[in-house]
Every structure is written in structure tokens, then in C-alpha cells.
Design an enzyme around this catalytic site. Structure first.
Site, short mmCIF file in Angstrom:
data_model
loop_
_atom_site.label_atom_id
_atom_site.label_comp_id
_atom_site.label_asym_id
_atom_site.label_seq_id
_atom_site.Cartn_x
_atom_site.Cartn_y
_atom_site.Cartn_z
N TYR A 66 58.94 17.73 -5.51
CA TYR A 66 58.26 16.33 -5.40
C TYR A 66 56.77 16.54 -5.49
O TYR A 66 56.13 15.78 -6.14
CB TYR A 66 58.90 15.51 -4.34
CG TYR A 66 58.64 14.03 -4.33
CD1 TYR A 66 59.35 13.31 -5.30
CD2 TYR A 66 57.57 13.43 -3.74
CE1 TYR A 66 58.98 11.91 -5.26
CE2 TYR A 66 57.21 12.17 -3.70
CZ TYR A 66 58.02 11.25 -4.39
OH TYR A 66 57.58 9.88 -4.67
N SER A 71 52.16 9.28 -5.91
CA SER A 71 52.45 9.45 -4.54
C SER A 71 51.57 10.02 -3.58
O SER A 71 50.53 10.41 -4.06
CB SER A 71 53.96 10.54 -4.27
OG SER A 71 54.24 10.76 -3.05
P1 NAP Z 1 64.28 4.25 -6.07
O1 NAP Z 1 64.62 3.29 -5.08
O2 NAP Z 1 65.20 5.56 -5.69
O3 NAP Z 1 64.49 3.79 -7.65
C1 NAP Z 1 64.10 4.82 -8.58
C2 NAP Z 1 64.77 4.26 -9.78
O4 NAP Z 1 64.51 5.51 -10.72
C3 NAP Z 1 66.25 3.85 -10.00
O5 NAP Z 1 66.30 2.83 -10.44
C4 NAP Z 1 66.74 4.96 -10.66
O6 NAP Z 1 67.95 4.49 -11.22
C5 NAP Z 1 65.85 5.27 -11.65
N1 NAP Z 1 65.98 6.84 -12.22
C6 NAP Z 1 66.33 7.94 -11.65
N2 NAP Z 1 66.11 8.79 -12.40
C7 NAP Z 1 66.28 8.26 -13.90
C8 NAP Z 1 66.41 8.58 -15.17
N3 NAP Z 1 66.56 10.01 -15.27
N4 NAP Z 1 66.21 7.78 -16.17
C9 NAP Z 1 66.23 6.61 -15.88
N5 NAP Z 1 65.96 6.09 -14.77
C10 NAP Z 1 66.08 6.91 -13.52
O7 NAP Z 1 62.77 4.66 -5.92
P2 NAP Z 1 61.48 3.69 -5.60
O8 NAP Z 1 61.19 4.11 -4.05
O9 NAP Z 1 61.50 2.36 -6.06
O10 NAP Z 1 60.60 4.69 -6.38
C11 NAP Z 1 59.95 4.41 -7.66
C12 NAP Z 1 58.86 5.25 -8.15
O11 NAP Z 1 57.84 5.42 -6.95
C13 NAP Z 1 59.36 6.81 -8.02
O12 NAP Z 1 58.76 7.44 -9.11
C14 NAP Z 1 59.09 7.49 -6.57
O13 NAP Z 1 58.81 8.79 -6.46
C15 NAP Z 1 57.56 6.59 -6.39
N6 NAP Z 1 57.55 6.49 -4.89
C16 NAP Z 1 58.06 5.81 -4.05
C17 NAP Z 1 57.60 5.58 -2.74
C18 NAP Z 1 58.53 4.95 -1.63
O14 NAP Z 1 57.71 4.94 -0.16
N7 NAP Z 1 59.56 4.25 -1.94
C19 NAP Z 1 56.37 6.33 -2.48
C20 NAP Z 1 55.55 6.87 -3.34
C21 NAP Z 1 56.19 6.80 -4.77
P3 NAP Z 1 69.58 4.67 -10.63
O15 NAP Z 1 69.50 4.28 -9.52
O16 NAP Z 1 70.33 4.48 -11.77
O17 NAP Z 1 69.68 6.36 -10.28
C1 GCO Z 2 58.69 11.94 1.44
C2 GCO Z 2 58.17 11.55 0.22
C3 GCO Z 2 58.66 10.24 -0.17
C4 GCO Z 2 57.50 8.99 0.09
C5 GCO Z 2 56.50 8.88 -0.87
C6 GCO Z 2 55.12 8.93 -0.30
O1 GCO Z 2 57.83 12.47 2.28
O2 GCO Z 2 59.79 12.26 1.83
O3 GCO Z 2 56.90 11.69 -0.01
O4 GCO Z 2 59.72 9.82 0.20
O5 GCO Z 2 58.37 7.90 -0.25
O6 GCO Z 2 56.50 9.43 -2.23
O7 GCO Z 2 53.97 8.33 -1.10
#
Ligand code: NAP
Ligand code: GCO
Length: 261
Positions: free
Chosen positions: A160, A147
Site C-alpha cells: 500500500y 494516503s
Molecule cells: P473502501 O471503503 O474500501 O472503498 C473502496 C472502494 O473501491 C469500494 O467501493 C470498492 O468496491 C472499490 N474498488 C476496489 N477495487 C476496485 C476495482 N478493481 N475496480 C473498481 N472499484 C474497486 O475504501 P475507502 O476507505 O473509502 O477508501 C477510498 C480511497 O481512499 C482508497 O484509495 C483508499 O486507499 C484511500 N484512503 C482511505 C483512507 C481511510 O482512512 N479510509 C485513508 C487514506 C486513503 P467494492 O466494495 O465493490 O470492492
Molecule cells: C493503514 C493504512 C490505511 C489508512 C490510510 C492512511 O495504516 O493501515 O495506511 O488504513 O487508512 O491510508 O492515510
């Protein structure tokens, strides 16, 4: 190996955690398009079924498993079952994750621990489950989804940031400990991507939206599509001498001081 073959995942088995939708789904789809067989897990049966259907709609024959990534015996069982069903895992993507947005002085230790458990301890549990077979076969790719918070702090995301900062160091340590087995462990650090996780930050009128645009040289939110190329690169032979890196896919956020108000 010709240029196209360097990126081919033909014959490889990729396990992507938490990949029913969002970033995990997009990364798994990219790996499938590059030729990999996809297996994924979710904790929720409804989401898992929807995920299987969504892959099918996309022309991908993905196999889904119910498994909580924090439950070590369940993870060991799932990885053994995947071995029986399709074969040993060649590519692991630790994508499952949660966030809690709470001021630290108001956060309970149990809620802090839950984020650490899912975002940091679970990638350890998952990697531990696939490493022995990768070591035996002298080949493997592990991709940890990090992240911006692997590098930066901000208000309300202490757990986080602690977890994702730790995940960057776990990435470097796996690379250090298992590089001699031809196992590469790298991270992808997405910037701000449009997914359900960031939906609360993108609600109309939310000041975070203009804040993020002002911090991002690309002047837009990222999409899950933006992560496909980087994931295929880190899963393929194209990155065989790349180990312990986090590839930030952030539209330039980490390079930029931010727009003058
Ligand atoms: P999301 O839409 O919230 O999806 C997360 C997934 O993880 C969901 O399918 C959820 O399942 C699953 N999950 C949560 N807890 C779990 C567990 N204990 N066992 C198995 N599965 C579990 O998140 P996303 O935005 O696609 O993010 C995916 C990854 O990228 C995460 O690690 C997040 O921190 C990272 N990330 C996201 C962003 C962003 O901007 N979106 C930026 C940087 C990093 P359920 O729905 O069934 O709970
Ligand atoms: C936040 C968290 C996440 C971001 C992501 C950035 O600022 O609330 O950082 O929501 O989506 O992980 O890389």
C-alpha cells in the site's frame, strides 16, 4: 468570476471510481452539491445498485457503471459509454483502492502486485482514458486519492505504501506532462478516516485507535465529510493554478511528532 462561481461545478461531468460508499461516495456527493453531474463505477453489482439508491436518497441523479479499474479495455469502453450517455469527463477522481495488512516477509508477490495494480496502475489506466479528450478541450481536473502512506511507512502495509507513494509521483508527472493543456492533476491525502477500509483498526479495544488519536492533533478520526471541501476546491476553477500537489487532510498528523506517552 465572483467568489461563489469559482467553486461552482455547474455543467461539469465528474467520474469518481469505486464510489458506491465510503470516501468516493462522499466526494462524489460534494461534487454533485457543487453542481456536477456524477458518474461512478464499482466492480460489484450489488454495491453498485446500493450506491445508485444511496445517491438517489441524497437527491443525486448519479449514473453507475460496472467496471474493474485494472482492466484497460473495460475502462476504455466505460469512458466511451459515459461520453455517449452524458458527455466527456471533465473531472476524474481516482478513488478506488484496496489495502492488504500483512508483514512484508510473509507477503506473497502476487498479493503485493494486486495492491499495486489497483492502487497505482489503475489510476494510470483511468487517467490515460480521459486525457485525450481533456487535451482536445484544453481543460481537465484529475484528483488522485493518496494516503498518509504516500509519505510515511508503517508495519504491514508495504504494498500500500509503495503504491500510494508511487501515486504521489504519478500525480506530479501528470501535472508536469499535461499542465500545458490546462489540465491540473492533484492528490488528496486523507488521514485516518472512518470507512469500511479502516473498520478493522477501529474495533473496540484495538490499540491502533488510541495510537492514531495520539498521533492526530485534532484528537479524532476523520470523517468522509472532512474530504468534501478539499475535493470541490481541487475540482473547481479555484485551483486552476494549483498543479502536482497532494493536499493532506489529516487533522495535522504529518505536522506532529506525536503525544508524549
Ligand atoms: P473502501 O471503503 O474500501 O472503498 C473502496 C472502494 O473501491 C469500494 O467501493 C470498492 O468496491 C472499490 N474498488 C476496489 N477495487 C476496485 C476495482 N478493481 N475496480 C473498481 N472499484 C474497486 O475504501 P475507502 O476507505 O473509502 O477508501 C477510498 C480511497 O481512499 C482508497 O484509495 C483508499 O486507499 C484511500 N484512503 C482511505 C483512507 C481511510 O482512512 N479510509 C485513508 C487514506 C486513503 P467494492 O466494495 O465493490 O470492492
Ligand atoms: C493503514 C493504512 C490505511 C489508512 C490510510 C492512511 O495504516 O493501515 O495506511 O488504513 O487508512 O491510508 O492515510
Amino acid at each position: 468570476m465572483n467568489f461563489a462561481d469559482i467553486f461552482s461545478l455547474e455543467g461539469k461531468i465528474a467520474l469518481v471510481t469505486g464510489a458506491s460508499y465510503g470516501i468516493g461516495f462522499s466526494i462524489a456527493s460534494a461534487l454533485a452539491e457543487a453542481g456536477a453531474t456524477i458518474v461512478f463505477n464499482d466492480i460489484n453489482e450489488d454495491f453498485l445498485a446500493k450506491g445508485v439508491a444511496a445517491y438517489k436518497d441524497a437527491g443525486i441523479d448519479a449514473k453507475g457503471y460496472i467496471c474493474d479499474v485494472t482492466d484497460e479495455p473495460a475502462v476504455q469502453k466505460m469512458v466511451a459509454q459515459i461520453g455517449e450517455d452524458v458527455g466527456p469527463v471533465d473531472i476524474l477522481v481516482n478513488n478506488a483502492g484496496i489495502i492488504a495488512r500483512t508483514p512484508m516477509h510473509e507477503m506473497e508477490a502476487k498479493d503485493f502486485r494486486k495492491v499495486i495494480d489497483i492502487d497505482l496502475t489503475a489510476p494510470f489506466i483511468m487517467a490515460k482514458a480521459v486525457l485525450p479528450s481533456m487535451m482536445e478541450r484544453n481543460s481537465g481536473k484529475i484528483i488522485n486519492i493518496c494516503s498518509m502512506m504516500s509519505e510515511l511507512g508503517r508495519e504491514t502495509v508495504s504494498a500500500y505504501a509503495a503504491a500510494k507513494g508511487g501515486l504521489k509521483m504519478l500525480t506530479r508527472n501528470i501535472a508536469s506532462e499535461y499542465g500545458a493543456y490546462n489540465i491540473q492533476c492533484n492528490g488528496i491525502g486523507p488521514g485516518y478516516i472512518e470507512t469500511p477500509q479502516t473498520a478493522p483498526l477501529r474495533e473496540p479495544g484495538h490499540p491502533f485507535n488510541s495510537f492514531i488519536l495520539a498521533k492526530t492533533p485534532a484528537n479524532r478520526w476523520g470523517t468522509t465529510q472532512d474530504l468534501k471541501g478539499p475535493a470541490v476546491f481541487l475540482a473547481s476553477a479555484a485551483s486552476d493554478f494549483v498543479n502536482g500537489h497532494v493536499l493532506y487532510v489529516d487533522g495535522g498528523i504529518l505536522a506532529y511528532i506525536g503525544k508524549q506517552p
